[in-house]
Design an enzyme around this catalytic site. Sequence first.
Site, PDB file in Angstrom:
ATOM      1  N   ILE A 217       4.190  -5.467  25.924  1.00  0.00           N
ATOM      2  CA  ILE A 217       3.133  -4.452  25.818  1.00  0.00           C
ATOM      3  C   ILE A 217       2.046  -5.015  24.907  1.00  0.00           C
ATOM      4  O   ILE A 217       2.334  -5.369  23.756  1.00  0.00           O
ATOM      5  CB  ILE A 217       3.667  -3.142  25.198  1.00  0.00           C
ATOM      6  CG1 ILE A 217       4.897  -2.637  25.965  1.00  0.00           C
ATOM      7  CG2 ILE A 217       2.581  -2.064  25.149  1.00  0.00           C
ATOM      8  CD1 ILE A 217       5.721  -1.630  25.166  1.00  0.00           C
ATOM      9  N   HIS A 218       0.817  -5.122  25.418  1.00  0.00           N
ATOM     10  CA  HIS A 218      -0.226  -5.652  24.534  1.00  0.00           C
ATOM     11  C   HIS A 218      -1.610  -5.052  24.772  1.00  0.00           C
ATOM     12  O   HIS A 218      -2.481  -5.161  23.914  1.00  0.00           O
ATOM     13  CB  HIS A 218      -0.327  -7.179  24.688  1.00  0.00           C
ATOM     14  CG  HIS A 218      -1.146  -7.614  25.870  1.00  0.00           C
ATOM     15  ND1 HIS A 218      -0.636  -7.608  27.152  1.00  0.00           N
ATOM     16  CD2 HIS A 218      -2.430  -8.040  25.977  1.00  0.00           C
ATOM     17  CE1 HIS A 218      -1.576  -8.015  27.988  1.00  0.00           C
ATOM     18  NE2 HIS A 218      -2.675  -8.289  27.311  1.00  0.00           N
ATOM     19  N   ARG A 219      -1.850  -4.411  25.920  1.00  0.00           N
ATOM     20  CA  ARG A 219      -3.212  -3.946  26.210  1.00  0.00           C
ATOM     21  C   ARG A 219      -3.605  -2.803  25.280  1.00  0.00           C
ATOM     22  O   ARG A 219      -2.823  -1.899  25.024  1.00  0.00           O
ATOM     23  CB  ARG A 219      -3.326  -3.506  27.670  1.00  0.00           C
ATOM     24  CG  ARG A 219      -3.287  -4.672  28.623  1.00  0.00           C
ATOM     25  CD  ARG A 219      -3.684  -4.267  30.019  1.00  0.00           C
ATOM     26  NE  ARG A 219      -3.611  -5.409  30.915  1.00  0.00           N
ATOM     27  CZ  ARG A 219      -4.598  -6.283  31.110  1.00  0.00           C
ATOM     28  NH1 ARG A 219      -5.745  -6.126  30.485  1.00  0.00           N
ATOM     29  NH2 ARG A 219      -4.443  -7.304  31.927  1.00  0.00           N
TER      30      ARG A 219
END
Length: 378
Positions: A217-219
């Site tokens: 998860i990074h956005r």
Amino acid sequence: MKILTVIGARPQIIKAAALSRAIREHFKKEVREVIVHTGQHYDDNMSQVFFDELGIPKPDYNLGVGSASHGVQTARMIEGIEDVLLQENPDYIVLYGDTNSTLAGAVAASKIHVPIVHVEAGLRSFNKSMPEEINRICCDHCSTMLFSPTATGFKNLINEGFKPDNKKKFTIDKPGIYHCGDVMYDNSKYFANIADEKSKILDNEGLRGVDYVLCTIHRDNNTDKPERLNAIFKALLKISESKTIVLPLHPRTSKLIGVNLEKDLFRKITNDKNIKILPPASFLDMIVLERHAQMIVTDSGGVQKEAFFFQKPCLILRGETEWKEIVECGAAVITDADEDKIIESFGSFMDNPPHKFPNIFGDGHAAEFICKEMLENL
């Protein structure tokens, strides 16, 4: 031929490895590559380790831009890239993907008439609230040669007015467009066995022989919005009742889970023995984690593709994807940050995993094709 390659974020470093390798192995006498690192990702886990593992030449220039707002960061990059372009006077600037480094390179080069080669052209989410969508559209419309990894990307370019029958020599006003396959597929094929030999992550983390779900998860659309981040982690908590979850945390996510998650949820996540939180994974470690996972859950465009390369079902934590083909063939499901949809789709894939993974991303020689076409266009 002299090319100036601009990289700044972790995915671009990986993509550039394919082109650097093609030059080294097939075009050593014809092509000289100058590498500019903007410094958009400056953490060693997010940058330096990739140069070391992938055998990319050390950058000739590092602009050291670092973290800042979109406007400030992009402006600093434009200034730095323009200086290097004027100094080096390359035949082409090569830009990858859709980051602020891509946008900055496109603006700097187009203003002083350096032909732009865009690798990973034509991708569209049709969601202009994403900074990446703006970056990729602007870069495409400044480019002289556009290399799309998929048939859908190629069609997107035609729909926007690009002409597929333009002939060399291409220019910014008469650009050439190609459906060439994906340089990331080149890399995954090349590095898969090397990763299995060199990476120790399965043994170091006690994952050898474990059926686990890999999650990234990074956005900012997920990390910066508490309601979305909470929904995703509530779903992961539910999934962890039956499966081990391996979660290499992006620095942004690591910083924000303690801020944006509900306190009780944060406590449960960090104390759950079935949720294994790791630092950012190196490229080779990530390949091994992907190859041995039972399922992949991600909001990363690159990881979506890699899940497909290694024939793993994928849950996409976004409302859309640029890689429509992997959804259309049943190998991935768009769940968005919807807790119920994530849990439901996880269960569905566990009961009925996908079996069809058609040849969407080329033959593993996209980087060689790109080099050959650049040379022929000179």
